[in-house]
Design a protein around this motif. Structure first.
Motif, PDB file in Angstrom:
ATOM      1  N   HIS A 118       0.829  -1.201   0.000  1.00  0.00           N
ATOM      2  CA  HIS A 118       0.000   0.000   0.000  1.00  0.00           C
ATOM      3  C   HIS A 118       0.868   1.258   0.000  1.00  0.00           C
ATOM      4  CE1 HIS A 118      -3.212  -2.721   1.682  1.00  0.00           C
ATOM      5  NE2 HIS A 118      -3.880  -2.051   0.768  1.00  0.00           N
ATOM      6  N   ASP A 119       0.197   2.417  -0.191  1.00  0.00           N
ATOM      7  CA  ASP A 119       0.959   3.660  -0.142  1.00  0.00           C
ATOM      8  C   ASP A 119       1.256   4.065   1.292  1.00  0.00           C
ATOM      9  OD1 ASP A 119      -1.741   4.346   0.408  1.00  0.00           O
ATOM     10  OD2 ASP A 119      -1.357   6.417  -0.128  1.00  0.00           O
TER      11      ASP A 119
ATOM     12  N   ASN B 177       7.103   1.501   1.978  1.00  0.00           N
ATOM     13  CA  ASN B 177       5.765   1.546   1.396  1.00  0.00           C
ATOM     14  C   ASN B 177       5.854   1.207  -0.083  1.00  0.00           C
ATOM     15  OD1 ASN B 177       4.719   2.435   3.822  1.00  0.00           O
ATOM     16  ND2 ASN B 177       4.881   4.597   3.268  1.00  0.00           N
ATOM     17  N   ARG B 178       4.716   0.833  -0.651  1.00  0.00           N
ATOM     18  CA  ARG B 178       4.651   0.527  -2.082  1.00  0.00           C
ATOM     19  C   ARG B 178       5.760  -0.445  -2.499  1.00  0.00           C
ATOM     20  NH1 ARG B 178       0.951   4.080  -4.655  1.00  0.00           N
ATOM     21  NH2 ARG B 178       0.780   6.136  -3.734  1.00  0.00           N
TER      22      ARG B 178
ATOM     23  N   LEU C  50       6.628   1.771  -7.396  1.00  0.00           N
ATOM     24  CA  LEU C  50       6.685   3.068  -8.077  1.00  0.00           C
ATOM     25  C   LEU C  50       7.610   3.027  -9.274  1.00  0.00           C
ATOM     26  CD1 LEU C  50       6.750   5.824  -5.330  1.00  0.00           C
ATOM     27  CD2 LEU C  50       4.909   5.206  -6.893  1.00  0.00           C
TER      28      LEU C  50
ATOM     29  N   GLY D  78      -7.046  -5.148  -3.203  1.00  0.00           N
ATOM     30  CA  GLY D  78      -5.620  -5.482  -3.256  1.00  0.00           C
ATOM     31  C   GLY D  78      -5.251  -6.709  -2.442  1.00  0.00           C
TER      32      GLY D  78
ATOM     33  N   LYS E  11       1.590 -10.919 -24.214  1.00  0.00           N
ATOM     34  CA  LYS E  11       0.860 -10.054 -25.153  1.00  0.00           C
ATOM     35  C   LYS E  11      -0.339 -10.761 -25.788  1.00  0.00           C
ATOM     36  CE  LYS E  11       4.614  -6.894 -26.406  1.00  0.00           C
ATOM     37  NZ  LYS E  11       4.598  -6.263 -25.093  1.00  0.00           N
TER      38      LYS E  11
ATOM     39  N   PHE F 144      -3.123 -10.460 -21.342  1.00  0.00           N
ATOM     40  CA  PHE F 144      -2.532  -9.224 -21.850  1.00  0.00           C
ATOM     41  C   PHE F 144      -2.226  -8.283 -20.688  1.00  0.00           C
ATOM     42  CE2 PHE F 144      -3.099  -4.757 -23.178  1.00  0.00           C
ATOM     43  CZ  PHE F 144      -1.991  -4.672 -24.006  1.00  0.00           C
TER      44      PHE F 144
ATOM     45  N   PRO G 117      -0.603  -4.653 -20.103  1.00  0.00           N
ATOM     46  CA  PRO G 117      -0.079  -3.466 -20.779  1.00  0.00           C
ATOM     47  C   PRO G 117       1.140  -2.891 -20.066  1.00  0.00           C
ATOM     48  CG  PRO G 117      -2.055  -2.910 -19.533  1.00  0.00           C
ATOM     49  CD  PRO G 117      -1.843  -4.386 -19.372  1.00  0.00           C
ATOM     50  N   GLY G 118       1.816  -1.976 -20.719  1.00  0.00           N
ATOM     51  CA  GLY G 118       2.932  -1.269 -20.086  1.00  0.00           C
ATOM     52  C   GLY G 118       4.196  -2.088 -20.028  1.00  0.00           C
TER      53      GLY G 118
ATOM     54  N   GLU H 249       8.109   0.388 -14.547  1.00  0.00           N
ATOM     55  CA  GLU H 249       7.300   1.575 -14.265  1.00  0.00           C
ATOM     56  C   GLU H 249       6.201   1.198 -13.300  1.00  0.00           C
ATOM     57  OE1 GLU H 249       5.000   2.947 -17.597  1.00  0.00           O
ATOM     58  OE2 GLU H 249       4.542   0.936 -18.263  1.00  0.00           O
ATOM     59  N   PHE H 250       5.501   2.218 -12.842  1.00  0.00           N
ATOM     60  CA  PHE H 250       4.331   2.008 -11.999  1.00  0.00           C
ATOM     61  C   PHE H 250       3.282   1.330 -12.865  1.00  0.00           C
ATOM     62  CE2 PHE H 250       0.289   3.789 -10.295  1.00  0.00           C
ATOM     63  CZ  PHE H 250       0.365   3.263  -9.028  1.00  0.00           C
TER      64      PHE H 250
ATOM     65  N   PRO I  38       0.007  -1.059 -12.270  1.00  0.00           N
ATOM     66  CA  PRO I  38      -0.948  -1.834 -11.461  1.00  0.00           C
ATOM     67  C   PRO I  38      -1.418  -3.124 -12.142  1.00  0.00           C
ATOM     68  CG  PRO I  38      -1.551   0.489 -11.477  1.00  0.00           C
ATOM     69  CD  PRO I  38      -0.438   0.332 -12.457  1.00  0.00           C
ATOM     70  N   GLU I  39      -1.514  -3.142 -13.455  1.00  0.00           N
ATOM     71  CA  GLU I  39      -1.960  -4.353 -14.155  1.00  0.00           C
ATOM     72  C   GLU I  39      -0.951  -5.486 -13.981  1.00  0.00           C
ATOM     73  OE1 GLU I  39      -4.797  -5.324 -16.087  1.00  0.00           O
ATOM     74  OE2 GLU I  39      -5.574  -3.654 -14.919  1.00  0.00           O
TER      75      GLU I  39
ATOM     76  N   VAL J 279      -3.011   1.663 -22.456  1.00  0.00           N
ATOM     77  CA  VAL J 279      -2.688   1.658 -21.025  1.00  0.00           C
ATOM     78  C   VAL J 279      -3.886   2.177 -20.240  1.00  0.00           C
ATOM     79  CG1 VAL J 279      -1.145   2.590 -19.259  1.00  0.00           C
ATOM     80  CG2 VAL J 279      -0.255   1.980 -21.521  1.00  0.00           C
TER      81      VAL J 279
ATOM     82  N   GLU K 154      -6.137   4.857  -7.619  1.00  0.00           N
ATOM     83  CA  GLU K 154      -5.930   4.047  -6.424  1.00  0.00           C
ATOM     84  C   GLU K 154      -7.250   3.716  -5.751  1.00  0.00           C
ATOM     85  OE1 GLU K 154      -1.897   4.025  -4.411  1.00  0.00           O
ATOM     86  OE2 GLU K 154      -2.507   6.113  -4.382  1.00  0.00           O
TER      87      GLU K 154
ATOM     88  N   ASP L  66      -8.904   0.467  -2.767  1.00  0.00           N
ATOM     89  CA  ASP L  66      -8.632  -0.829  -2.143  1.00  0.00           C
ATOM     90  C   ASP L  66      -9.869  -1.450  -1.520  1.00  0.00           C
ATOM     91  OD1 ASP L  66      -6.904  -2.954  -1.684  1.00  0.00           O
ATOM     92  OD2 ASP L  66      -6.426  -2.301   0.333  1.00  0.00           O
TER      93      ASP L  66
ATOM     94  N   LYS M 209       1.072   9.137 -11.213  1.00  0.00           N
ATOM     95  CA  LYS M 209       0.626   8.753 -12.554  1.00  0.00           C
ATOM     96  C   LYS M 209      -0.884   8.967 -12.627  1.00  0.00           C
ATOM     97  CE  LYS M 209       0.834   4.984 -15.908  1.00  0.00           C
ATOM     98  NZ  LYS M 209       1.257   3.604 -16.148  1.00  0.00           N
TER      99      LYS M 209
END
Lengths: 664, 250, 235
Positions: free
Chosen positions: A65-66, A187-188, A210, A241, A522, A570, A572-573, A577-578, A580-581, B49, B54, B56, B110
């Motif tokens: 978490h943050d 964190n994170r 991050l 999460g 992909k 699939f 992405p990204g 990098e940050f 989430p997927e 993308v 955020e 939870d 982001k």
């Protein structure tokens, strides 16, 4: 492998005290040289990190978490049990112990549960000293309420947000240690692998969410407090999460997963309203004190309600089936969670469900409104109040008692529960299973500890209300700070563990490769769609009721799904990098492996107990049938891609007699 | 219902950022975040993308979710987090503008994700009671007046989401800081070190680059837990009496 | 940094300065209005001119007056600095803005303050500066054995011009809004927020924000009307 629970000798009531006083200690000067990694900052993790920091260890704490304050412990509503006996109603450590063992359908360790009941009292003291604003009486002393399955008032609560207040207490204690430098907070950062050196847990590989960078962290031992795995069902009351990844990666490194099939399904949740649904929301168990559960007797009425042609109000009293009151006259609407959940499923399976999906039953407050209304009118000196007055007064009382819950329900469903009966349905809520640990909360991997919902230890096959918070804090504040010394006292000569060891490099490489692989597939389907499909399989075949045939089918389906995932997902990204997927992809991949072990465990456990209901094993009235002779053991699973292997820890009951639970 | 979304996209902290327009088909039973899920699923289907945001617990208590919807933190409904906001609050054909929390102390990471670690550092500066595990006396040893305890509770309900900062035209963190100062300062257990606490926390808050409170009350109006600015007055009072009236200097 | 400088430069310390100077200026507004209302006495300015003489010659009042100028400047300069600091802390603005959650006045105190300050400059230039640095004809006042400056005639001349009156009205409108938020805000900054008393403070603030500017506004309006022949107030 022989599983040794390392339960100390002595009488049940003295085990812990005696053990604690004779345990090996680490001297303060040595503590300063010892590093401890704590993963997860919920109740158990934050409490452990703070306390270990206070004791002088060098702690590194991790959360994805943050902020440590976001852990899902925060969402617990009802309360926390403690054998304080403040209400003078005959509560005691033994009674809490007994209720917990019985509530768990006799599938937990006596010694662990008794220790939990003992330290429960210290938890309340500690939390009050930290500034947790528990509910109080006018005299300024602490208030209590009662909860399902027990006959005393031992639940301490902070409005409907006990978990939040307890977590903030632990978070603040942790923050204090961060400010003194004894805890270094990451964190994170998501743990993606456990690093073992010479068989002992010596560090973790974590991804900085991050930057996407995969990093190495070393320590003398590793403590996992990473919560439960209810999200394997996709829809649950868990946070989005919440995941099994940290624990599962430990399993992949040799830790055992115990009793994974024990899942708690909470009977009162807001029902699913459509395909897009992302999570389910719990409505506190306390509602069943005043709400009556029913479905229409006639199938055509149920059908009309589903199509929106009728509402619950249109069904006359004689056409309603108050099935809990009918089936369980002694406990009525207040039967334990597992029983209430299964009964709702039966009613809906028979075609009496009342939501468009067919999956909901009514929780009706109309008679409580009338009852309270009359009583309030009476105390106000009204002798012949009319119906409107009674209803108005009754609604006021209900609002005082459950106002916030009713408001929450209305926000989600858009229906006014004061007018129309609430619609509810069971949902996955908690997982009793988890990493196998001994009495010291140490897994079978030396130096790897598991706390809170992440371990399997205290709730057996079913957890009682208000006991999860108790266990998390007990493990974190009052158990691990002592028992970790049993391991670390032998490590005082071990020099600082270096991340340059080849084991770290190997693990880091493997993780980087896996992450890149996920990106490189992909394919054409989103991570979310796989998760949803996994959840459907789990809920259908390994949910509220299970049978051998379905479980076998589900195992095949899950394996196919897993293959499909690694071919067609699939993401992405990029890795750096940050993303989430990408985080989610790794978690879903782990859930798909865990799901298989859950199915195997459910298949192996050829009995019904607590949260695990096998259709082949029920009484003539459809109640759960335990088989103590054959199945009074803990099933601990070792992961293997081809065929996971199970080890047994036999449970012995020397202090309680095994009985059949009856709520008739 | 058909909606037009104008969503803030920003690749990283350095990026200047821009609005992107998308069409989404939603229904009124969805929560706002489920509508965002639908948007993201469609972006993923197009191999694009997805929008980073955020979230939870999705039941209004963890404080993770944060979006400014049509100029209002957490959207148009009072006392509600984004995750509890449902699409019933909107009409077919609406255009919805979605932005991140904006404040210098909360840099954008982001898209709609911002860095709120400044809040953690404010708590670390003194938002706790210094009691080690095991030192506590019996929980009922100090009776606390029910009303006082309840007042402390009202402040303690803060979920640390940062809507107060986002709503404040000055980007001030006074409501957040004051809620913790009030929660702990009102309780007898926390009073003991309140002089030091308030000075440390305010000084950390100032260092983080938050703005000054000009008592607009926007924070209180947007706070999903409806925490009152009475706490800010208490913080002011405690701070002044600590600096001017006690021997403590931080 | 000493504790005192740290306090005075802290966020709360700086707000305290705004609050205390603001409240002092409210007091000044009351006193100043009481004095000005003597312009409504129909005696060809005799009372007013005597009053103006005392205000400019009594050493104690002169001392307070300089204090007053200092506080005005402090309030203004500090206010501007805070506005700049707050603008920096906010960073970029939202694409959609809403006035639903905070009053317009509370969000525009700096703007209102600048308007009031600009008005003050004009006002001071018109009366105070001219009285100090230009020759205003002296008149004898009954009961005094010395002559005093005929400020009354200056007032009469100024308020006969509609655009000067308009500037005054704009300044006073800004003051009304500034007070509407500022008065109660000052108490909040001092930490005075109480379930029982705060509603009283809020009401008092609203009354002040209407009565004070209105009281000031009556004077130029009456004079203008008088000179235009709309009504006859002064014989």
């Amino acid at each position: 492998m022989k599983l040794d629970a390392k339960i100390p000798a002595g009488s049940l009531a003295e085990k812990w005290t005696k053990y604690r006083s004779t345990m090996d200690l680490v001297a303060p000067n040595n503590k300063r040289r010892i590093d401890v990694i704590v993963v997860g900052t919920g109740l158990a993790g934050a409490a452990a990190a703070a306390t270990l920091g206070e004791l002088g260890y060098n702690v590194k704490a991790f959360t994805f978490h943050d902020s440590p304050r976001r852990a899902h412990s925060i969402a617990a509503q009802g309360g926390i049990n403690a054998a304080k006996n403040y209400q003078n109603d005959g509560d005691s450590v033994y009674r809490l112990f007994y209720d917990t063992i019985k509530g768990g359908d006799y599938r937990s360790r006596e010694a662990n549960v008794h220790r939990l009941a003992e330290v429960s009292r210290d938890i309340i003291d500690q939390c009050v000293a930290q500034g947790v604003p528990f509910a109080r009486e006018y005299g300024g002393l602490l208030a209590n309420r009662s909860f399902g399955g027990v006959q005393v008032s031992r639940t301490f609560y902070a409005r409907g947000q006990t978990g939040q207040q307890l977590l903030l207490g632990a978070y603040q204690a942790l923050s204090r240690q961060i400010s003194t430098g004894s805890v270094e907070m990451y964190n994170r950062h998501e743990m993606l692998d456990l690093v073992k050196i010479d068989g002992k847990a010596r560090g973790i590989i974590a991804r900085n969410l991050l930057t996407g960078k995969v990093e190495r962290f070393a320590a003398h031992c590793v403590v996992l407090a990473t919560g439960g795995y209810g999200n394997v069902f996709y829809l649950s009351t868990n946070a989005m999460g919440s995941n099994v990844t940290a624990a599962w990666r430990a399993v992949r490194r040799g830790a055992l997963m115990a009793n994974p099939c024990y899942t708690q399904i909470h009977p009162t949740c807001v029902p699913v309203s459509g395909e897009y649904q992302s999570k389910l929301t719990l409505m506190s168990e306390s509602l069943r004190n005043d709400g009556r559960v029913w479905v229409p007797k006639k199938l055509e009425d149920a059908e009309a309600i589903r199509q929106g042609k009728k509402t619950g109000l249109d069904i006359p009293e004689e056409d309603r089936d108050y099935y809990l009151e009918r089936r369980y006259p002694a406990f009525g609407n207040l039967v334990p969670r597992d029983v209430a959940s299964r009964a709702a499923k039966v009613a809906c399976d028979e075609g009496n469900g009342v939501a468009p999906t067919g999956l909901a039953v009514f929780l009706d407050f109309a008679s409580a409104i009338q009852r309270y209304g009359k009583s309030r009118a009476h105390s106000a000196g009204m002798h012949n109040p009319n119906k409107e007055t009674i209803t108005k007064l009754g609604k006021e009382v209900i609002k005082e008692k459950y106002g916030n819950l009713f408001q929450m329900y209305e926000k989600i469903s858009g229906e006014n529960p004061y007018e129309y009966p609430m619609k509810i349905y069971p949902a996955v809520h908690y997982t009793m299973g988890g990493l196998w640990v001994d009495y010291n909360l140490e897994t079978n991997v030396p130096g790897l500890f598991a706390l809170g919902e992440a371990n399997f230890s205290d709730h057996g096959a079913n957890r009682l209300g208000a006991s999860a918070l108790m266990q998390g804090l007990a493990d974190g504040y009052f158990v691990i700070p002592y028992t970790i010394g049993q391991f670390l006292s032998k490590e005082i000569r071990t020099p600082k563990i270096e991340t340059s060891a080849p084991e770290f490099a190997e693990a880091e490489k493997a993780i980087e490769t896996q992450l890149q692989k996920l990106i490189d597939i992909k394919g054409n389907q989103s991570v979310e769609s796989f998760h949803r499909r996994l959840g459907k399989i789990m809920w259908e075949y390994c949910g509220m009721s299970r049978n051998a045939e379905g479980l076998k089918k589900a195992r095949t389906m899950i394996r196919e799904l897993r293959d499909e995932f690694w071919k067609d997902v699939f993401v992405p990204g990029t890795v750096d990098e940050f993303n989430p997927e990408l985080e989610k992809a790794g978690r879903v991949a782990d859930f798909m492996e865990l799901g298989e072990v859950m199915i195997l465990d459910a298949l192996d456990r050829n009995e019904s107990c607590g949260g695990h209901f096998r259709e082949e094993h029920k009484t003539a009235e459809g109640e759960a049938l335990r088989r103590d002779e054959e199945y009074a053991y803990v099933a601990a699973w070792e992961w293997d891609e081809k065929e996971p292997k199970m080890y047994k820890e036999e449970l012995s009951f020397d202090n309680v007699e095994l009985k059949t639970r009856s709520y008739k | 219902m058909k909606l037009t979304l104008k969503v803030w996209r920003q690749d990283n902290t350095q990026d200047k950022g821009r609005f992107e327009t998308h069409q989404v088909v939603a229904n009124e039973h969805m929560s706002f975040l489920e509508m965002m899920d639908v948007l993201n699923e469609s972006l993923i289907a197009e191999k694009k993308v997805p929008v980073a945001f955020e979230h939870d617990c999705r039941e209004g208590i963890c404080g993770t979710c944060n979006m400014v919807i049509n100029g209002r933190p957490h959207g148009p409904q009072k006392g509600t987090t984004v995750c509890q906001l449902h699409m019933r609050a909107f009409k077919d054909g609406d255009t919805i503008v979605i932005e991140p929390w904006r404040a210098t102390a909360f840099p954008v990471i982001k898209d709609l994700v911002v860095d709120r670690s400044a809040f953690d550092r404010i708590i670390e500066a003194g938002g706790y009671i210094s009691v080690n595990t095991g030192q506590a006396q019996d929980a009922n040893a100090i009776p606390i007046e029910k009303d006082l305890s309840s007042q402390a509770f009202d402040a303690a309900t803060c979920i640390g989401c940062g809507a107060c900062v986002a709503a404040c035209p000055n980007g001030s963190a006074m409501l957040f800081t004051s809620a913790k100062v009030a929660h702990l300062g009102l309780l007898p257990q926390g009073k003991v070190e309140s002089s030091k606490r308030v000075q440390s926390m305010v000084s950390q808050m100032d260092e983080e680059g938050f703005g000054l409170c000009s008592n607009t009350g926007a924070c209180e109006a947007e706070c999903p837990k409806e925490i009152s600015i009475v706490n800010i007055a208490m913080l002011n009072r405690e701070y002044m009496s600590s600096v001017l009236g006690s021997k403590v200097t931080v | 940094m000493s504790w005192l400088t740290k306090f005075l430069t802290s966020s709360i310390g700086r707000k305290l300065i705004m609050s205390l100077t603001g409240l002092f200026l409210v007091l000044f507004l009351i006193v100043h209005l009481a004095g000005n209302l003597q312009l409504l006495i129909n005696d060809q300015g005799a009372t007013f001119n005597a009053y103006a003489y005392t205000m400019t010659h009594n050493p104690l009042i002169k001392f307070i007056a300089y204090g007053n100028y200092f506080f005005i400047l402090l309030h203004a300069v500090q206010g501007i600095l805070l506005a700049i600091k707050n603008r920096q802390a906010k960073g970029s603005k939202y694409a959609v803005s809403t006035n639903k959650t905070a009053s317009w006045a509370s969000k525009n105190m700096a703007l209102l303050g600048i308007l009031i300050f600009a008005f003050l400059c004009i006002h001071m230039g018109d009366f105070w500066f001219k009285m100090k640095f230009t020759d205003i004809p002296m008149v004898a006042v009954e009961g005094l054995d010395y002559k005093v400056a005929n400020l009354y005639s200056k007032v009469e001349a100024s308020f006969a011009q509609w655009w000067i009156v308009l500037i005054y009205l704009i300044g006073l409108l800004a003051l009304a809004y500034h007070l509407q938020h500022g008065f109660q805000s000052a108490f909040q900054t001092l930490g005075l927020n109480h379930k029982k008393y705060t509603p009283l403070i809020h009401s008092l603030g609203r009354i002040f924000s209407i009565v004070l500017p209105l009281g000031y506004a009556i004077i130029p309006i009456l004079y203008l009307g008088n000179s235009m022949g709309w009504w006859t107030w002064f014989g």
